[in-house]
Design a protein around this motif. Sequence first.
Motif, PDB file in Angstrom:
ATOM      1  N   THR A   1      -2.209   5.697  12.438  1.00 50.65           N
ATOM      2  CA  THR A   1      -3.189   5.429  11.773  1.00 50.65           C
ATOM      3  C   THR A   1      -2.530   4.431  10.479  1.00 50.65           C
ATOM      4  O   THR A   1      -3.512   3.503  10.182  1.00 50.65           O
ATOM      5  CB  THR A   1      -3.828   6.608  11.275  1.00 50.65           C
ATOM      6  OG1 THR A   1      -4.280   7.261  12.341  1.00 50.65           O
ATOM      7  CG2 THR A   1      -4.881   6.326  10.140  1.00 50.65           C
TER       8      THR A   1
ATOM      9  N   ASN B   1       0.826  -1.307  -0.067  1.00 45.92           N
ATOM     10  CA  ASN B   1      -0.080   0.102   0.088  1.00 45.92           C
ATOM     11  C   ASN B   1       0.817   1.329   0.119  1.00 45.92           C
ATOM     12  O   ASN B   1       0.350   2.494   0.325  1.00 45.92           O
ATOM     13  CB  ASN B   1      -0.911  -0.032   1.362  1.00 45.92           C
ATOM     14  CG  ASN B   1      -1.913  -0.987   1.100  1.00 45.92           C
ATOM     15  OD1 ASN B   1      -3.032  -0.586   0.223  1.00 45.92           O
ATOM     16  ND2 ASN B   1      -1.980  -2.103   1.514  1.00 45.92           N
TER      17      ASN B   1
ATOM     18  N   LEU C   1     -10.419   9.780   7.413  1.00 44.26           N
ATOM     19  CA  LEU C   1      -9.307   9.099   8.297  1.00 44.26           C
ATOM     20  C   LEU C   1      -9.393   9.885   9.649  1.00 44.26           C
ATOM     21  O   LEU C   1      -8.904   9.160  10.725  1.00 44.26           O
ATOM     22  CB  LEU C   1      -8.033   9.397   7.883  1.00 44.26           C
ATOM     23  CG  LEU C   1      -7.700   8.613   6.545  1.00 44.26           C
ATOM     24  CD1 LEU C   1      -6.286   8.962   6.021  1.00 44.26           C
ATOM     25  CD2 LEU C   1      -7.843   7.122   6.691  1.00 44.26           C
TER      26      LEU C   1
ATOM     27  N   ILE D   1     -12.571   0.949   4.938  1.00 40.96           N
ATOM     28  CA  ILE D   1     -11.819  -0.199   5.437  1.00 40.96           C
ATOM     29  C   ILE D   1     -12.680  -1.495   5.380  1.00 40.96           C
ATOM     30  O   ILE D   1     -13.480  -1.449   6.041  1.00 40.96           O
ATOM     31  CB  ILE D   1     -10.853  -0.099   6.484  1.00 40.96           C
ATOM     32  CG1 ILE D   1      -9.934   1.037   6.283  1.00 40.96           C
ATOM     33  CG2 ILE D   1     -10.138  -1.444   6.492  1.00 40.96           C
ATOM     34  CD1 ILE D   1      -9.028   1.068   7.501  1.00 40.96           C
TER      35      ILE D   1
ATOM     36  N   LEU E   1     -13.130   2.537  11.516  1.00 39.49           N
ATOM     37  CA  LEU E   1     -12.773   1.788  10.385  1.00 39.49           C
ATOM     38  C   LEU E   1     -13.809   1.741   8.955  1.00 39.49           C
ATOM     39  O   LEU E   1     -13.341   1.977   7.943  1.00 39.49           O
ATOM     40  CB  LEU E   1     -12.500   0.224  10.486  1.00 39.49           C
ATOM     41  CG  LEU E   1     -11.473   0.037  11.698  1.00 39.49           C
ATOM     42  CD1 LEU E   1     -11.695  -1.349  12.285  1.00 39.49           C
ATOM     43  CD2 LEU E   1      -9.935   0.140  10.989  1.00 39.49           C
TER      44      LEU E   1
ATOM     45  N   GLY F   1      -4.559   5.127   2.411  1.00 39.95           N
ATOM     46  CA  GLY F   1      -5.240   6.383   2.718  1.00 39.95           C
ATOM     47  C   GLY F   1      -4.029   7.354   3.112  1.00 39.95           C
ATOM     48  O   GLY F   1      -4.255   8.427   2.818  1.00 39.95           O
TER      49      GLY F   1
ATOM     50  N   ALA G   1     -13.347   5.162   7.357  1.00 34.52           N
ATOM     51  CA  ALA G   1     -12.053   4.966   6.449  1.00 34.52           C
ATOM     52  C   ALA G   1     -12.329   4.296   5.307  1.00 34.52           C
ATOM     53  O   ALA G   1     -11.206   3.924   4.727  1.00 34.52           O
ATOM     54  CB  ALA G   1     -10.978   4.707   7.625  1.00 34.52           C
TER      55      ALA G   1
ATOM     56  N   ALA H   1      -4.580   1.893   8.069  1.00 31.92           N
ATOM     57  CA  ALA H   1      -4.997   2.550   6.652  1.00 31.92           C
ATOM     58  C   ALA H   1      -3.783   3.244   5.757  1.00 31.92           C
ATOM     59  O   ALA H   1      -3.705   4.218   5.544  1.00 31.92           O
ATOM     60  CB  ALA H   1      -5.956   3.712   6.686  1.00 31.92           C
TER      61      ALA H   1
END
Length: 293
Positions: free
Chosen positions: A206, A34, A236, A291, A286, A213, A289, A210
Amino acid sequence: MFRGSYVALITPMTETGEVDYASLHTLVDYQLQNGTDGLVIMGTTGEAATIPFSEQLAVLQAVIEQVAGRCQILAGNGSNSTAEAIAKTVALNAYAIDGFLTVTPYYNKPTQKGMLAHFQAVAAATDKPVLLYNVPGRTGVDLQAATVAELSQVKNIVGIKEATGSMLRLAELKASCSADFDLLSGDDASAKEFILQGGHGVISVTTNVAPAGMTAMIAAARQGNRQQASDIDDCLQALHRDLFIESNPIPTKWALKRMGLIASDFARLPLTRLEPIHQAVIEQALQQAKINL
């Protein structure tokens, strides 16, 4: 040198408290896939305070072997004893890391003069780059901008993780340190603004949950795209806030288990598991965000 999105990586553990290397492998892959620019191993979020140094070295070596140069690796080497911090630095210097994250000495509350001498001594024990770490809420001391400016003259002290969340402090650091001195936020909630106002990156809690993001938000902010960075960061903000609803990394470990990335949310005492009353709060953060659970 150290710019972009870095994760303060948790240390996953089994139900009986050993390091869970299978889950660690999964977490590192998740970060690499990511776009995370670097991993910070054995900082506060990694529970270094309750992990013996021999175990810390084993975790670090496992991460180094897995990463194989695909992103930067920083190792926590801090202590409230200067002699211990030096000894840790000397031992860690033999490992294939890109640098150190060195927290201000905690509990014994040294003066600015004492912190200046501490960091100078630690930096002298290595030829690798050193990032200072100022987190008054954890340590009870605040490394002032004037002290940072003096430390920035040390050849291998290359930047700071600044966790006060203060834009005034950022302005002071920018005014007193050279442009090549790395300024990284240690406060997720204000990281976007920190970078838009001239910071260079973040070392983030964070990012554990994530990473995509955070990578996108930091990139947009570094490009000066306030609207894009704000649009991402708005999703976020609940994570930035609620991952600290209990002491870090308790909520983050629960979130990662809920996401199926680690097998257990065990943390070594005196840290405990997330209270049931807070679980729905983290789950909602979550979901905000975006997810997948």
